[in-house]
Every structure is written in structure tokens, then in C-alpha cells.
Write a protein that holds these residues in place. Structure first.
Motif, PDB file in Angstrom:
ATOM      1  N   CYS A  26     -44.156   9.798 -31.641  1.00 40.74           N
ATOM      2  CA  CYS A  26     -44.829  10.242 -32.876  1.00 40.74           C
ATOM      3  C   CYS A  26     -45.238  11.709 -32.783  1.00 40.74           C
ATOM      4  O   CYS A  26     -45.088  12.485 -33.739  1.00 40.74           O
ATOM      5  CB  CYS A  26     -46.068   9.375 -33.144  1.00 40.74           C
ATOM      6  SG  CYS A  26     -45.667   7.697 -33.641  1.00 40.74           S
ATOM      7  N   LEU A  27     -45.735  12.089 -31.601  1.00 42.83           N
ATOM      8  CA  LEU A  27     -46.171  13.464 -31.395  1.00 42.83           C
ATOM      9  C   LEU A  27     -44.985  14.428 -31.461  1.00 42.83           C
ATOM     10  O   LEU A  27     -45.058  15.493 -32.083  1.00 42.83           O
ATOM     11  CB  LEU A  27     -46.879  13.562 -30.037  1.00 42.83           C
ATOM     12  CG  LEU A  27     -47.687  14.836 -29.756  1.00 42.83           C
ATOM     13  CD1 LEU A  27     -48.722  15.073 -30.847  1.00 42.83           C
ATOM     14  CD2 LEU A  27     -48.377  14.728 -28.399  1.00 42.83           C
ATOM     15  N   LEU A  28     -43.851  14.057 -30.853  1.00 37.81           N
ATOM     16  CA  LEU A  28     -42.656  14.896 -30.899  1.00 37.81           C
ATOM     17  C   LEU A  28     -42.101  15.012 -32.319  1.00 37.81           C
ATOM     18  O   LEU A  28     -41.589  16.060 -32.728  1.00 37.81           O
ATOM     19  CB  LEU A  28     -41.578  14.326 -29.966  1.00 37.81           C
ATOM     20  CG  LEU A  28     -41.754  14.623 -28.476  1.00 37.81           C
ATOM     21  CD1 LEU A  28     -40.808  13.781 -27.638  1.00 37.81           C
ATOM     22  CD2 LEU A  28     -41.524  16.110 -28.205  1.00 37.81           C
ATOM     23  N   LYS A  29     -42.233  13.918 -33.067  1.00 30.86           N
ATOM     24  CA  LYS A  29     -41.780  13.941 -34.456  1.00 30.86           C
ATOM     25  C   LYS A  29     -42.593  14.939 -35.289  1.00 30.86           C
ATOM     26  O   LYS A  29     -42.055  15.722 -36.065  1.00 30.86           O
ATOM     27  CB  LYS A  29     -41.887  12.544 -35.056  1.00 30.86           C
ATOM     28  CG  LYS A  29     -41.250  12.420 -36.424  1.00 30.86           C
ATOM     29  CD  LYS A  29     -41.301  10.975 -36.911  1.00 30.86           C
ATOM     30  CE  LYS A  29     -40.642  10.851 -38.279  1.00 30.86           C
ATOM     31  NZ  LYS A  29     -40.685   9.452 -38.779  1.00 30.86           N
ATOM     32  N   ASP A  30     -43.921  14.938 -35.089  1.00 37.79           N
ATOM     33  CA  ASP A  30     -44.796  15.886 -35.805  1.00 37.79           C
ATOM     34  C   ASP A  30     -44.497  17.320 -35.389  1.00 37.79           C
ATOM     35  O   ASP A  30     -44.451  18.229 -36.241  1.00 37.79           O
ATOM     36  CB  ASP A  30     -46.269  15.563 -35.512  1.00 37.79           C
ATOM     37  CG  ASP A  30     -46.712  14.272 -36.177  1.00 37.79           C
ATOM     38  OD1 ASP A  30     -46.034  13.826 -37.118  1.00 37.79           O
ATOM     39  OD2 ASP A  30     -47.732  13.697 -35.733  1.00 37.79           O
ATOM     40  N   ILE A  31     -44.292  17.522 -34.094  1.00 35.78           N
ATOM     41  CA  ILE A  31     -44.004  18.865 -33.585  1.00 35.78           C
ATOM     42  C   ILE A  31     -42.697  19.391 -34.180  1.00 35.78           C
ATOM     43  O   ILE A  31     -42.586  20.552 -34.571  1.00 35.78           O
ATOM     44  CB  ILE A  31     -43.939  18.855 -32.043  1.00 35.78           C
ATOM     45  CG1 ILE A  31     -45.351  18.689 -31.454  1.00 35.78           C
ATOM     46  CG2 ILE A  31     -43.275  20.119 -31.503  1.00 35.78           C
ATOM     47  CD1 ILE A  31     -45.377  18.418 -29.964  1.00 35.78           C
ATOM     48  N   THR A  32     -41.682  18.506 -34.270  1.00 32.54           N
ATOM     49  CA  THR A  32     -40.378  18.891 -34.827  1.00 32.54           C
ATOM     50  C   THR A  32     -40.491  19.244 -36.305  1.00 32.54           C
ATOM     51  O   THR A  32     -39.940  20.257 -36.765  1.00 32.54           O
ATOM     52  CB  THR A  32     -39.363  17.757 -34.641  1.00 32.54           C
ATOM     53  OG1 THR A  32     -39.271  17.433 -33.239  1.00 32.54           O
ATOM     54  CG2 THR A  32     -37.992  18.167 -35.172  1.00 32.54           C
ATOM     55  N   SER A  33     -41.215  18.421 -37.082  1.00 33.44           N
ATOM     56  CA  SER A  33     -41.326  18.661 -38.522  1.00 33.44           C
ATOM     57  C   SER A  33     -42.067  19.954 -38.827  1.00 33.44           C
ATOM     58  O   SER A  33     -41.794  20.622 -39.825  1.00 33.44           O
ATOM     59  CB  SER A  33     -42.037  17.484 -39.204  1.00 33.44           C
ATOM     60  OG  SER A  33     -43.368  17.375 -38.730  1.00 33.44           O
ATOM     61  N   GLN A  34     -43.022  20.325 -37.948  1.00 39.03           N
ATOM     62  CA  GLN A  34     -43.795  21.547 -38.162  1.00 39.03           C
ATOM     63  C   GLN A  34     -43.233  22.738 -37.379  1.00 39.03           C
ATOM     64  O   GLN A  34     -43.812  23.824 -37.400  1.00 39.03           O
ATOM     65  CB  GLN A  34     -45.254  21.321 -37.767  1.00 39.03           C
ATOM     66  CG  GLN A  34     -45.933  20.243 -38.604  1.00 39.03           C
ATOM     67  CD  GLN A  34     -47.359  19.959 -38.136  1.00 39.03           C
ATOM     68  OE1 GLN A  34     -48.142  20.879 -37.922  1.00 39.03           O
ATOM     69  NE2 GLN A  34     -47.676  18.694 -37.958  1.00 39.03           N
ATOM     70  N   ASN A  35     -42.136  22.501 -36.652  1.00 38.95           N
ATOM     71  CA  ASN A  35     -41.462  23.547 -35.867  1.00 38.95           C
ATOM     72  C   ASN A  35     -42.419  24.228 -34.882  1.00 38.95           C
ATOM     73  O   ASN A  35     -42.434  25.454 -34.749  1.00 38.95           O
ATOM     74  CB  ASN A  35     -40.838  24.589 -36.805  1.00 38.95           C
ATOM     75  CG  ASN A  35     -39.763  25.412 -36.118  1.00 38.95           C
ATOM     76  OD1 ASN A  35     -39.153  24.978 -35.137  1.00 38.95           O
ATOM     77  ND2 ASN A  35     -39.541  26.619 -36.612  1.00 38.95           N
ATOM     78  N   LEU A  36     -43.204  23.423 -34.169  1.00 45.45           N
ATOM     79  CA  LEU A  36     -44.171  23.935 -33.187  1.00 45.45           C
ATOM     80  C   LEU A  36     -43.525  23.888 -31.794  1.00 45.45           C
ATOM     81  O   LEU A  36     -43.861  23.066 -30.951  1.00 45.45           O
ATOM     82  CB  LEU A  36     -45.453  23.092 -33.228  1.00 45.45           C
ATOM     83  CG  LEU A  36     -46.149  23.020 -34.592  1.00 45.45           C
ATOM     84  CD1 LEU A  36     -47.298  22.012 -34.557  1.00 45.45           C
ATOM     85  CD2 LEU A  36     -46.662  24.388 -34.998  1.00 45.45           C
ATOM     86  N   VAL A  37     -42.584  24.812 -31.582  1.00 44.18           N
ATOM     87  CA  VAL A  37     -41.782  24.754 -30.361  1.00 44.18           C
ATOM     88  C   VAL A  37     -42.611  25.026 -29.108  1.00 44.18           C
ATOM     89  O   VAL A  37     -42.334  24.473 -28.028  1.00 44.18           O
ATOM     90  CB  VAL A  37     -40.590  25.728 -30.473  1.00 44.18           C
ATOM     91  CG1 VAL A  37     -41.046  27.178 -30.462  1.00 44.18           C
ATOM     92  CG2 VAL A  37     -39.581  25.469 -29.378  1.00 44.18           C
ATOM     93  N   ILE A  38     -43.649  25.869 -29.208  1.00 44.97           N
ATOM     94  CA  ILE A  38     -44.492  26.157 -28.033  1.00 44.97           C
ATOM     95  C   ILE A  38     -45.214  24.889 -27.587  1.00 44.97           C
ATOM     96  O   ILE A  38     -45.244  24.546 -26.394  1.00 44.97           O
ATOM     97  CB  ILE A  38     -45.507  27.277 -28.366  1.00 44.97           C
ATOM     98  CG1 ILE A  38     -44.756  28.583 -28.650  1.00 44.97           C
ATOM     99  CG2 ILE A  38     -46.496  27.464 -27.225  1.00 44.97           C
ATOM    100  CD1 ILE A  38     -45.635  29.720 -29.132  1.00 44.97           C
ATOM    101  N   GLN A  39     -45.799  24.190 -28.554  1.00 43.06           N
ATOM    102  CA  GLN A  39     -46.468  22.933 -28.238  1.00 43.06           C
ATOM    103  C   GLN A  39     -45.462  21.913 -27.717  1.00 43.06           C
ATOM    104  O   GLN A  39     -45.782  21.091 -26.835  1.00 43.06           O
ATOM    105  CB  GLN A  39     -47.194  22.377 -29.471  1.00 43.06           C
ATOM    106  CG  GLN A  39     -48.403  23.194 -29.905  1.00 43.06           C
ATOM    107  CD  GLN A  39     -48.037  24.368 -30.806  1.00 43.06           C
ATOM    108  OE1 GLN A  39     -46.904  24.829 -30.798  1.00 43.06           O
ATOM    109  NE2 GLN A  39     -49.019  24.858 -31.565  1.00 43.06           N
TER     110      GLN A  39
END
Length: 712
Positions: A26-39
Motif C-alpha cells: 500500500c505504501l509503495l502504491k501511494d509513493i508511485t502515484s505521487q511520484n515520491l521517488v526519494i521516499q
């Protein structure tokens, strides 16, 4: 995001492994949708540290994250760490390379796959279509072993997107013959294809298929049906589809909004816009554009401010429309605020924005700021002729013709609009000799004039009454094959009339297939001013039988004709009919023309009473017309009252003094005449000299007469 992190750290992976994996996904999905590559990298490091980064689901999700951020190196490292072939991973890599435009790499990956599924084949079909490589896409489509609705739809949509609507329809028929059932995306694309080729009969057949297949309640299909109905001209059908929709999205509302905008029903469009439960940037932009195009720039700007207040982000087109509205309003301060907004989001170098800004500053008289915008445009020397034209037009609008000509001479490339801009500038400021000079330069350059250019040069010829130039231009228009449309026909009619060739003027007018109120007015005025007063009145009466409504200049021309033909009662009838019949409120020029008409016929007392009954303060021309009648009919008493009123209105109106002096002289009152001339000398007044011109060998020569009213 923070809640997901707290949840992750609260779980012990050793005791709740499945829950830990689900939280990571779930966390990786949110990071991908928001393009938070550093996180994402930080979480990747955490997963490596815990030793679970090679779990299949996590690996795939990490790959998708890096591919979405275009981090190909990290993505390739993940692929290397995989043990053996993974179909899902390869499909992800193929889709990513297609998104990046690396079609050869996507093809290489596809060819190297030991097994493929429908996703693999569809990715290649839609990918090649997306990049305009239709033949290669169809090569894969024809060899695809998974001939399902998804692959069929990918090919059909691709045809439509690439402008091959007829081929899309043929493929759709093959789909039906194959027994594969279309889905909502297929039907939406086919509706668009029918609209593109204007095949309304087939469109109605598609309507029937959609209802038969049970897709009439799908939102996307209904949206396409509304658009198709609008294209077919079936507004009632479009509204019927909209009204029967159980669910509507913002696209549905925007499409039906488009229906009424296309109909020109701004009131109904605004009502629907206000009813919309949800709006997007497109619906806002559509309404803003329509208000500006319909002549309501204030409302367009008000809606724009409301749009930004609700946190919608205007696109480039919307910004250029709003700047155009502010240019119409000459609202410099508001325009500067929008300019600041444009700079903030970094779209100021867009050619449409730049041109709109140049137009705004030019119309507000700030050409220096407009030039700053022009100078900041990158690559204007190569591509953007429009920007050069906008700046030249801006200089011309403000009378800075030297700057306009300098910029024009430095243009790396010109088009017909460039020539029209500089010619229009000279015409606007009555530099007629330069209009002709630049036009000749244009012809020598090989550039073919457009209708706008011809209209401008014809207007210059009319202004100097140059019959030879008018005939020469007429010949060029015939040679180039331009039809006698409203603009050219009216310009030619005016040129011949003002040059004294009223017969040629009437011939051009009669040959015009379409006429507007300006065309009729030019001919009515031309006949009146050329001494054909009765013909002018007859033409006006002919105009009244058409559906074209006269304007205030038409009525003025008819009053002029009545005045010069002695038809006073008919002229008074037209004047008294202006408001009740033509819905035109008379202005000072109409009242003055009636005064002149009464004065010329000797009805001086009636003319004086008419002046005194005016609903506003009479101007000096009205009293001067009365005074001129007094001179003709030797009425000294009314003349003296007229001059007194002239003195009150304009201390510096020498024509009235000259007329009164002539009246006294014609009556033998030489002392009074001398006193008037003496008064003029004391006040330092001089009657302006006369001017005439003659054209010899295509050269116009002007003659001026200086007058001196100082008594010897």
C-alpha cells in the motif's frame, strides 16, 4: 503517507508477515502515484535491510515505482536480481519503454519473451498506434493469438486516434462478424469515428447497437453519444441522452454545456454551468472563451477569477483567452497580475501567451512592455512569425510607425499578415502615400495580397479619391480570382464612389452576391454625395425591403440626400422614424443634418425652433448650418442670434464670423461686416485654408490655399 508509515513501524514482520507485506505494498502504491521517488528509495533500503525486498509482489511494485519515475538503471538492477523469467515484470518493462518512446527496446523485450499473454500483445498493438506507426501495430494485431475485445479495441482506438476513422469502422464490422462483443471503450471510439467522417446514418445504427448491447447507461458511452448527436445536428437527441443518464460525470456536463455553446445559447449554457455538481478546467475554460467571443470580456474575466479562487488550474489556452479579454477592456493592472501568474507557473514563453501579452500591452498603450515580452521570446527569429506580426500591429495601433517599419524590415520571414499589419498601420494614421509604397514593395517581393490587404489599400485609394489606383487594384483582384465578397465588394464600391465613378460603384454593388448594412450604407451615401439624391433614396427604400436593418450612418446618408434634393418632408419622416421603426437614437450629426435640410429650403424659423428643441446642447455645426441658410436667404435677424449662440459655444469658431461678415456685406452693411472682421483679428482667429489635389501619372499632388482675414 504518514499514517501508512506509522502502521508499518508498528507491525512486527516476524509475527505478522502478511500484514507487513500488505502495508508495504500500500505504501509503495501511494509513493508511485505521487511520484515520491526519494521516499521510495528510502523504503527500498528499509526492505533490503529487513531482507524481504525479493518477495515477488514487492519486487514488482518496486519495479513499477522506478519505471514510473523513469529510473531505468534502478529498474534494470531489480530485473537482474530476479531468478528466472517473470511475465508480469516483462510486461511492465514493455509498457514503460512504450511510454518513454523506446519502441525498439519494447519490441526487443517482446521478441525475447519465452511466453506472452494478451497483455503483452495488446501493449505492442496500442503502443505502436500511440506513436503513429499504424502498419506495425496492425502487423502485431493480425498475428495476435489472443483475439479478444481488448486487442480489437486497442486497434480500433488507434485507428481513430491517428485519423483513420473509416478503417476503424471497417475493423469494427469485422469485430462484429467475429462474434466478439464490443465493450464501452469500443463503442466510445466508434461514436467518435462516425462523428469524424460525418456518417450520420451509420451513427444512428451505432445508436441502435449500443442500446441492443445494453451500454446505453455507461457514462463514457453516453458522453460519446451526446458528442455524436451534436455533430449530427440532433440537439434534442443529445439533450435526451443527457436527461436519461442515471449517472453523470464532469465530462457529461461539459459535453452538454458544449451543445448549447455551439447553438449560441449563452444563457442556457450558463444555466447548465451553474447547475454542474462538479466542474473541471475544461468546463471553466469553455465558458470563459464563449463569454469573451460573445463580446462579454468583463464576465469572462470575472469567471476566470472565480475559477482560480476555487483552486482550478487554468491551461495555456485559458490564460491566452483571459489576456485577450483584458486587452479588449484595456485593463492594464489586471493584465499585469495575470502576467505575474503566468511567470510564476513558467508558461510565459508559450507563443500564444506571448502574443496575447504583446496585444494586451499594445492596446493599453504600453508598447515598451510589449517589446520586452517580444524580446524575451526564444526562437522568434525562426518560427514565430505571429509574434513579429503582433508587435508590428501593436506599434501601428499606437502610431509608432517608425518602430513598426524598423521591426518589419528586420523580420527574417514575412507572410501576408505581416504586410497587412504594416499597411493597416499606415492607413490608420492616414499616411496614404506610404500605404501605396509598401503595397508596391509587397507586389515586387512576390507575396500575394490577401483580401484584408486589398481592402486596406482600396480604403487608402478612396481616401485620396484616386480613380486610377482604384481601377488598378480592381484589375489585380480580378486577375487573382477573388470573388466580390462583402469585404472586397464594399471596399471597391466605396473607392469608385469617392473617386467620382458612381456608375462603376453601382456595377460592383449590384454584382455582390451578399451584402451587409455597411455595403448598403456605402452605396446610399455614395449616390447622395455624388448628386444622385433621388437614386440614393430609392436604394434606401429597396434596402428596407430586405432583412438588413439600416444603421445610424445609413439614415444620415438618406437625410443628406433629402437635404440636397429639397425633399424636406420626406427627410423629416425618416428622422422621426429613427427610434420607433429602426430603434436608432438620433445623435448630434442627425440633428445637424435636419437643421441643414430646413435651412437649405429657406425654413429658417423652423430650423431655429428645431435647434432650440434639441434634447441636448446644440453644437457649433448646427448653428453654422443655420447661419449658412441665413446667408443664402439674407435673414440678418436670425443670423445675428445664430452668431451669438456660436460665440457662446465656441470662442474659436471662425467659420461663423466669416459667414456673418458675408451676410452683412451682401446686405450692404459694410461697417458691420468690417466690425466682425476686426473682432476676428482681435481674437486671433483665421478661417482654415482650402485643400485640393490632383492625380498625375499615379502621383497625388496636394494644393493648399492660405487665407488671411486681417483687414487692410
Amino acid at each position: 503517507m504518514k499514517a501508512s508509515l506509522r502502521s508499518l513501524f508498528s507491525i512486527n514482520p516476524e509475527t505478522s508477515f502478511n500484514s507487513y507485506i500488505e502495508t508495504c505494498l500500500c505504501l509503495l502504491k501511494d509513493i508511485t502515484s505521487q511520484n515520491l521517488v526519494i521516499q521510495g528509495r528510502a523504503l527500498h533500503g528499509h526492505l533490503i535491510k529487513t531482507g524481504i525486498h525479493k518477495e515477488r509482489y514487492l519486487t514488482t511494485r518496486l519495479l513499477i515505482m522506478y519505471l514510473g519515475s523513469r529510473k531505468s538503471l534502478e529498474a534494470n538492477e531489480i530485473v537482474k536480481d530476479l531468478n528466472g523469467f517473470d511475465l508480469v515484470v516483462h510486461n511492465c518493462m514493455i509498457n514503460a519503454n512504450i511510454q518513454w518512446g523506446n519502441l525498439e527496446e519494447a519490441q526487443r523485450l517482446f521478441d525475447g519473451m519465452p511466453e506472452r499473454n494478451e497483455v503483452s500483445w495488446t501493449a505492442l498493438i496500442s503502443g505502436f498506434m500511440k506513436h503513429g506507426r499504424v502498419e506495425e501495430s496492425m502487423w502485431y494485431f493480425e498475428r495476435n493469438p489472443f483475439q479478444n475485445v481488448i486487442s480489437w479495441t486497442a486497434a480500433i482506438c488507434g485507428f481513430v486516434q491517428n485519423g483513420f476513422s473509416f478503417e476503424a469502422l471497417k475493423l469494427f464490422l469485422k469485430l462484429l462478424e467475429s462474434g466478439v462483443k464490443p465493450n464501452e471503450v469500443t463503442f466510445s471510439s466508434i461514436c467518435k469515428a462516425c462523428a469524424e467522417i460525418n456518417d450520420f446514418r451509420l451513427g444512428l445504427s451505432v445508436f441502435g447497437l449500443i442500446f441492443k448491447a445494453g451500454f446505453e447507461k455507461h457514462v463514457s458511452v453516453c458522453n460519446s453519444l451526446i458528442t455524436l448527436s451534436l455533430k449530427m445536428g440532433e440537439v434534442d437527441l443529445a439533450r435526451s441522452v443527457f436527461d436519461r443518464m442515471e449517472k453523470r460525470d464532469v465530462v457529461s456536463w461539459t459535453v452538454i454545456l458544449d451543445v448549447f455553446i455551439e447553438m449560441g445559447d449563452l444563457g442556457e449554457a450558463r444555466r447548465i454551468f451553474d447547475e454542474m455538481p462538479e466542474r473541471n478546467e475544461v468546463s471553466w475554460s469553455v465558458m470563459i472563451a464563449r463569454y469573451n467571443q460573445s463580446g462579454y470580456p468583463e464576465e469572462a474575466f470575472r469567471l476566470f477569477r472565480q475559477m482560480t479562487r476555487y483552486s482550478f488550474k487554468p491551461n495555456t489556452s485559458c490564460f491566452s483567452i483571459v489576456l485577450s479579454a483584458l486587452a479588449s477592456l484595456k485593463a492594464l493592472r489586471s493584465g499585469m497580475h495575470v502576467h505575474a501568474h503566468v511567470l510564476k507557473i513558467g508558461i510565459e514563453k508559450d507563443v500564444f501567451i506571448s502574443n496575447a501579452l504583446i496585444d494586451l500591452y499594445s492596446k493599453c498603450g504600453e508598447t515598451k512592455d510589449g517589446r520586452l515580452v517580444f524580446d524575451s521570446i526564444v526562437e522568434k527569429d525562426v518560427a514565430h512569425v505571429v509574434s513579429w506580426n503582433s508587435m508590428i500591429g501593436g506599434y501601428g495601433l499606437n502610431g509608432q510607425m517608425e518602430e513598426a517599419k524598423e521591426l518589419f524590415d528586420n523580420m527574417p520571414k514575412r507572410n501576408d499578415v505581416s504586410w497587412s499589419a504594416i499597411i493597416s498601420g499606415y492607413l490608420e494614421h492616414k499616411q496614404f502615400d506610404l500605404v501605396f509604397a509598401v503595397f508596391n514593395e509587397m507586389l515586387l517581393s512576390g507575396e500575394i495580397p490577401n483580401k484584408s490587404t486589398f481592402s486596406s489599400v482600396l480604403c487608402a485609394s478612396a481616401s485620396v479619391a484616386s480613380l486610377e489606383k482604384g481601377k488598378d487594384l480592381h484589375g489585380k483582384i480580378i486577375k487573382l480570382g477573388f470573388p466580390y465578397d462583402v469585404f472586397l465588394g464594399t471596399a471597391l464600391t466605396d473607392t469608385y464612389a469617392k473617386s467620382g465613378d458612381i456608375e462603376s460603384s453601382r456595377r460592383v454593388f449590384d454584382r455582390m452576391p451578399d451584402k451587409n448594412e455597411i455595403s448598403w450604407t456605402v452605396m446610399v451615401r455614395g449616390l447622395a454625395e455624388s448628386g444622385y439624391a433621388k437614386e440614393s433614396i430609392n436604394l434606401f427604400e429597396e434596402m428596407e425591403k430586405t432583412s438588413i436593418t439600416p444603421n445610424e450612418l445609413t439614415i444620415l446618408s438618406v437625410l443628406f440626400a433629402c437635404s440636397h434634393s429639397g425633399l424636406v418632408d420626406k427627410g423629416l419622416k425618416y428622422f422621426n422614424s429613427m427610434e420607433p421603426i429602426y430603434n436608432i437614437k438620433p445623435n448630434g450629426r442627425h440633428y445637424t443634418c435636419v437643421v441643414d435640410m430646413l435651412s437649405r429650403s429657406g425654413r429658417l424659423s423652423e430650423a431655429e425652433d428645431f435647434i432650440n428643441s434639441m434634447p441636448f446642447e446644440p453644437d457649433s455645426n448646427a448653428w453654422a448650418s443655420l447661419l449658412s441658410g441665413c446667408k443664402t436667404y439674407k435673414n440678418e435677424q436670425i443670423a445675428e442670434r445664430a452668431v451669438k449662440n456660436l460665440w457662446k459655444l465656441a470662442e474659436e469658431h471662425p467659420a461663423g464670423y466669416v459667414l456673418l461678415s458675408n451676410i452683412y456685406a451682401s446686405a450692404g452693411r459694410w461697417i458691420d461686416a468690417m466690425n466682425v472682421r476686426k473682432l476676428m483679428t482681435e481674437k486671433g482667429l483665421r478661417k482654415s485654408g482650402g485643400c485640393s489635389w490632383v492625380e498625375v501619372r499615379n502621383q497625388v499632388h496636394f494644393f493648399f490655399q492660405k487665407t488671411d482675414h486681417n483687414p487692410k
